[in-house]
Design an enzyme around this catalytic site. Structure first.
Site, mmCIF file in Angstrom:
data_model
loop_
_atom_site.group_PDB
_atom_site.id
_atom_site.type_symbol
_atom_site.label_atom_id
_atom_site.label_comp_id
_atom_site.label_asym_id
_atom_site.label_seq_id
_atom_site.Cartn_x
_atom_site.Cartn_y
_atom_site.Cartn_z
ATOM 1 N N ARG A 40 -44.690 6.685 -2.808
ATOM 2 C CA ARG A 40 -45.750 7.728 -3.408
ATOM 3 C C ARG A 40 -45.489 8.861 -3.451
ATOM 4 N NH1 ARG A 40 -50.262 3.421 -4.215
ATOM 5 N NH2 ARG A 40 -51.960 4.585 -5.467
ATOM 6 N N ARG A 77 -62.181 -1.764 -14.594
ATOM 7 C CA ARG A 77 -61.718 -2.733 -13.699
ATOM 8 C C ARG A 77 -62.678 -3.121 -12.709
ATOM 9 N NH1 ARG A 77 -55.747 -1.909 -11.403
ATOM 10 N NH2 ARG A 77 -56.532 -0.529 -9.953
ATOM 11 N N ARG A 106 -57.010 10.619 -8.404
ATOM 12 C CA ARG A 106 -56.048 9.927 -8.185
ATOM 13 C C ARG A 106 -55.129 10.095 -9.139
ATOM 14 N NH1 ARG A 106 -58.335 3.902 -8.200
ATOM 15 N NH2 ARG A 106 -56.348 3.364 -7.999
ATOM 16 N N LYS A 111 -48.940 -2.019 -12.473
ATOM 17 C CA LYS A 111 -48.023 -2.444 -11.527
ATOM 18 C C LYS A 111 -48.156 -3.971 -10.924
ATOM 19 C CE LYS A 111 -48.490 1.237 -8.837
ATOM 20 N NZ LYS A 111 -49.411 1.987 -9.676
ATOM 21 N N ARG A 155 -64.061 -1.038 -7.290
ATOM 22 C CA ARG A 155 -63.544 -0.647 -5.993
ATOM 23 C C ARG A 155 -64.225 0.903 -5.754
ATOM 24 N NH1 ARG A 155 -57.157 -1.179 -6.258
ATOM 25 N NH2 ARG A 155 -57.500 1.013 -5.673
HETATM 26 P P1 AMP Z 1 -53.560 1.433 -4.864
HETATM 27 O O1 AMP Z 1 -54.332 0.244 -4.900
HETATM 28 O O2 AMP Z 1 -51.844 1.317 -4.915
HETATM 29 O O3 AMP Z 1 -54.009 2.420 -6.101
HETATM 30 O O4 AMP Z 1 -53.692 2.284 -3.516
HETATM 31 C C1 AMP Z 1 -55.221 2.575 -3.371
HETATM 32 C C2 AMP Z 1 -55.154 3.617 -2.452
HETATM 33 O O5 AMP Z 1 -54.218 3.398 -0.984
HETATM 34 C C3 AMP Z 1 -54.400 5.048 -2.759
HETATM 35 O O6 AMP Z 1 -55.223 5.886 -3.620
HETATM 36 C C4 AMP Z 1 -54.220 5.692 -1.515
HETATM 37 O O7 AMP Z 1 -55.325 6.253 -0.802
HETATM 38 C C5 AMP Z 1 -53.749 4.628 -0.652
HETATM 39 N N1 AMP Z 1 -52.194 4.450 -0.510
HETATM 40 C C6 AMP Z 1 -51.692 3.053 -1.242
HETATM 41 N N2 AMP Z 1 -50.407 3.207 -1.292
HETATM 42 C C7 AMP Z 1 -50.174 4.282 -0.523
HETATM 43 C C8 AMP Z 1 -48.692 4.990 -0.311
HETATM 44 N N3 AMP Z 1 -47.635 4.621 -0.578
HETATM 45 N N4 AMP Z 1 -48.994 6.313 0.391
HETATM 46 C C9 AMP Z 1 -49.963 6.879 0.846
HETATM 47 N N5 AMP Z 1 -51.348 6.324 0.324
HETATM 48 C C10 AMP Z 1 -51.171 5.212 -0.188
#
Ligand code: AMP
Length: 213
Positions: A88, A127, A171, A13, A160
């Site tokens: 999400r 990554r 996840r 994404k 990370r």
């Molecule tokens: P990402 O980098 O988008 O994978 O986000 C990393 C982490 O941030 C996720 O595993 C969630 O813990 C939190 N997170 C990011 N976006 C959201 C969202 N829209 N709703 C809830 N948690 C989020």
């Protein structure tokens, strides 16, 4: 363009958003990046979000909606926005629909980037991310020139916290349970484009075709 990018963690994404951003200046809005920034800054938001993120769980919907309500009304969003990692959950999608109605903004559509679990697991465990500028590397396919040092800004490049095997597996389960139902949500709204991604360029092309049709 005003798009939602849907897809499991590691589906690409962020890469697609960065390529689209270059086309017309639409703002990339990554809730993950906003939250990681808050954790690093040690803000209240960061303190509330940190434990959920580390475990690979979702941060509560009300925190996310608070962030997005503000962010979507910032001036750079007037040119367009690419929502990367938001919504999400179904409640977030419903709250977003209400918010957009209230601020009089129309979405173009939601894009589902469909990538197999094997490819995703391999991508995420290899990554690496720069703590300074957020640049993404891959130990197999796109390593830094000097190990652990960002080519772009010279800051540290790390794995990370939520990219350990255990957190990744959680996840992906959370994605299947909470986020995958959004595909049905946007399909019912006649707003879904599904792309089985072979490359980010192919996804960008499919999006451009749909926007032009
Ligand atoms: P990402 O980098 O988008 O994978 O986000 C990393 C982490 O941030 C996720 O595993 C969630 O813990 C939190 N997170 C990011 N976006 C959201 C969202 N829209 N709703 C809830 N948690 C989020």
């Amino acid at each position: 363009m005003k798009l939602i990018l849907l897809g499991a963690p590691g589906a690409g994404k962020g890469t697609v958003a960065k390529q689209l951003m270059k086309l017309d200046g639409s703002a990339q809005i990554s809730t993950g990046d906003i939250l990681r920034g808050a954790v690093q800054a040690g803000s209240d938001l960061g303190k509330q979000a940190e434990a959920f993120m580390k475990a690979g769980d979702l941060v509560p919907d009300d925190l996310i909606m608070g962030i997005m309500e503000q962010r979507l009304q910032e001036p750079d969003c007037a040119n367009g926005f690419l929502l990367d990692g938001f919504p999400r959950t179904i409640p977030q999608a419903e709250a977003l629909k209400d918010l957009l109605k209230r601020i009089n903004v129309d979405l173009d559509f939601a894009v589902e980037i469909d990538v197999s679990r094997d490819v995703i697991l391999d991508r995420l465990t290899t990554r690496r991310t720069c703590v300074g500028c957020g640049a993404i590397y891959n130990v197999k396919s796109m390593p830094t020139k000097v190990e652990g040092v960002c080519d772009k800004c010279g800051d540290k490049v790390v794995q990370r916290d939520d990219e350990t095997e255990e957190a990744i597996s959680n996840r992906l389960d959370v994605y299947n349970e909470k986020t995958a139902p959004l595909v049905g949500f946007y399909s019912n709204e006649n707003m879904l484009l599904t792309v089985s991604a072979t490359s980010s360029e192919a996804v960008v092309e499919a999006i451009q075709d749909r926007l032009a049709s």
